[in-house]
Motif scaffolding. Structure first.
Motif, PDB file in Angstrom:
ATOM      1  N   UNK A  62       0.827  -1.206   0.000  1.00 23.08           N
ATOM      2  CA  UNK A  62       0.000   0.000   0.000  1.00 23.08           C
ATOM      3  C   UNK A  62       0.864   1.259   0.000  1.00 23.08           C
ATOM      4  N   UNK A  63       1.950   1.245   0.749  1.00 23.48           N
ATOM      5  CA  UNK A  63       2.854   2.400   0.766  1.00 23.48           C
ATOM      6  C   UNK A  63       3.530   2.601  -0.589  1.00 23.48           C
ATOM      7  N   UNK A 386      -4.668  -1.667   9.557  1.00 22.40           N
ATOM      8  CA  UNK A 386      -5.883  -1.429   8.776  1.00 22.40           C
ATOM      9  C   UNK A 386      -6.035   0.044   8.416  1.00 22.40           C
ATOM     10  N   UNK A 387      -5.784   0.925   9.379  1.00 22.88           N
ATOM     11  CA  UNK A 387      -5.860   2.357   9.090  1.00 22.88           C
ATOM     12  C   UNK A 387      -4.801   2.782   8.080  1.00 22.88           C
ATOM     13  N   UNK A 388      -3.636   2.175   8.154  1.00 18.70           N
ATOM     14  CA  UNK A 388      -2.566   2.512   7.215  1.00 18.70           C
ATOM     15  C   UNK A 388      -2.931   2.110   5.790  1.00 18.70           C
ATOM     16  N   UNK A 389      -3.441   0.891   5.627  1.00 15.10           N
ATOM     17  CA  UNK A 389      -3.801   0.424   4.284  1.00 15.10           C
ATOM     18  C   UNK A 389      -4.982   1.225   3.725  1.00 15.10           C
ATOM     19  N   UNK A 390      -5.997   1.468   4.566  1.00 18.47           N
ATOM     20  CA  UNK A 390      -7.150   2.244   4.103  1.00 18.47           C
ATOM     21  C   UNK A 390      -6.754   3.685   3.782  1.00 18.47           C
ATOM     22  N   UNK A 391      -5.905   4.276   4.612  1.00 21.53           N
ATOM     23  CA  UNK A 391      -5.468   5.638   4.330  1.00 21.53           C
ATOM     24  C   UNK A 391      -4.657   5.744   3.052  1.00 21.53           C
TER      25      UNK A 391
END
Length: 457
Positions: A62-63, A386-391
């Motif tokens: 994701x990053x 989860x917040x990192x991937x969604x963000x």
């Protein structure tokens, strides 16, 4: 040095997008270090520690996806006329963009290391009332080579992905899409012009045949003022002869357009559906083949969700292109026609981020349903992941939307200059958003239910 100077002289919005990449890199590096701390604190559970490290591949991907989207919208690394003369060709600009992405990732990794060392020194001061202290291993010495290797994973991956996405590409030769002419019965190869039925046997039809290209090149008469243009010549059957192109192929008025947005990525829609179905099948098989207490179902779920994400990303441009076509169906007005044309043109640009957001939302729904059925807590590290991937997914979608807005800035200025009211342009944007929500919303719910069904049984 050039990358540092371009970074200092960039616009504020560009700095904000690079800070988003640095923040995502910091969160991902912290998760990687926490997986290392869990492995240090629990040496008798190598399977669980390896599984935690494997799941960290999702925020790493994701990053890197967000870093590629930010690198594409960076105005400092876009090719401009005249830059090649001073040594800043497409390859050099690609290297500058990759170096800038690596700098942002390295900054985030450094922040993650400082935060991890600070929390290891004060385990009672960890967030969530010390719930994540087990993954910090405060009483053990930190292996510095392993920590630096894990921290270098995010900048190297993001930089390599940016370089691969922005690499110089050779121009593709235009494909010959000229339609095959229907010649006389038994004619070999494509005909030069269409012939009506019975034109071959008509009296005098073959007296004024067109000469071959070699003969025309050797004994071609000098052009005169009363020469008839090639576009108005007629064949013996009475039909006008189409004008020939440079390679001798006739130009047909109904030839398909070679513009990149003509198809809008609709050719990847069947592949996306197939990969999505394969991902859901892998997830179902993995959840049924192994006991719920082992680590294998989690690895199978990861593979299934990864395939489903790839499938939705492949199907996104085709679905966006389909939305544009549906908006223009059944006697469209100016508003629907404008909104549909813009969606068809931007299908390949915003379709993939929309598919990724759809996949992330479906995975979040399935994970919430799984933990509600088991009655377990989600945990602070899982919440952070989860917040990192969604963000990252939402930030990539917004970045692609900003890129699309900048790409059609000339068209918008032309419409305003021609007298189009600004309210109409805003209404077209709202109509596009509603059309995309009407298509991708139910699709997200369907995929989420199908993904959660084998996990909750």
């Amino acid at each position: 040095m050039l990358a540092l100077r371009l970074t200092r002289g960039a616009h504020l919005a560009v700095h904000l997008r690079r800070l988003l990449v640095a923040a995502a890199s910091a969160g991902t590096g912290f998760l990687l270090l926490c997986s290392l701390g869990h492995a240090m604190n629990h040496p008798d559970e190598p399977g669980t520690s390896a599984l935690r490290l494997v799941w960290c591949a999702v925020p790493v991907a994701a990053t890197a996806y967000l870093a590629v989207a930010v690198a594409r919208t960076d105005p400092a690394t876009r090719p401009r006329p005249g830059l090649s003369a001073i040594g800043l060709g497409p390859g050099r600009l690609m290297a500058v963009s990759a170096a800038t992405t690596a700098l942002s990732g390295a900054l985030g990794s450094l922040l993650a290391l400082l935060l991890f060392l600070h929390l290891r020194g004060d385990p009672a001061g960890t967030p969530f009332d010390g719930a994540a202290a087990d993954a910090l291993a405060p009483g053990r010495s930190l292996p510095l080579p392993a920590a630096l290797t894990l921290l270098a994973l995010v900048p190297v991956t993001a930089s390599a992905a940016s370089a691969l996405a922005l690499r110089p590409r050779e121009p593709r030769p235009a494909r010959d899409r000229a339609a095959r002419g229907y010649g006389r019965f038994g004619a070999y190869g494509p005909g030069a012009a269409r012939e009506t039925f019975g034109a071959y046997g008509r009296f005098g039809a073959r007296l004024n045949r067109a000469p071959s290209p070699t003969a025309a090149a050797t004994d071609a008469p000098a052009p005169t003022d009363d020469a008839q243009p090639a576009s108005s010549r007629s064949v013996p059957g009475g039909a006008p002869h189409p004008a020939a192109s440079a390679d001798g192929a006739p130009q047909t008025p109904d030839a398909p357009d070679d513009h990149p947005g003509a198809r809008g990525g609709s050719g990847t829609l069947p592949w996306g559906i197939a990969v999505l179905a394969a991902g859901l099948a892998v997830e179902t098989y993995a959840s049924r083949a192994t006991a719920p207490t082992s680590d294998a179902p989690a690895a199978g779920v990861l593979v299934g969700w990864s395939l489903a994400t790839v499938g939705l990303a492949l199907a996104g441009p085709g679905l966006t292109h389909l939305c544009g076509r549906l908006l223009q169906a059944v006697r469209p007005g100016a508003l629907r026609l404008l909104a549909g044309r813009v969606l068809m043109e931007e299908a390949s640009r915003i379709g993939r981020p929309l598919g990724v957001v759809c996949a992330v939302a479906s995975a979040a729904y399935a994970a919430a349903a799984l933990y509600d059925a088991d009655g377990g807590s989600f945990g602070p590290l899982r919440t952070l992941g989860a917040l990192l991937v969604a963000g990252c997914a939402v930030a990539t979608l917004l970045t692609a939307a900003v890129e699309a807005k900048h790409a059609r800035a000339d068209t918008t200025a032309t419409l305003l200059r021609l007298g189009a009211p600004p309210v109409m342009l805003r209404s077209a944007a709202a109509l596009r958003a509603c059309a995309l929500l009407a298509v991708f919303g139910p699709l997200t719910l369907i995929v989420a239910e199908l993904a959660a069904l084998p996990l909750t049984r």
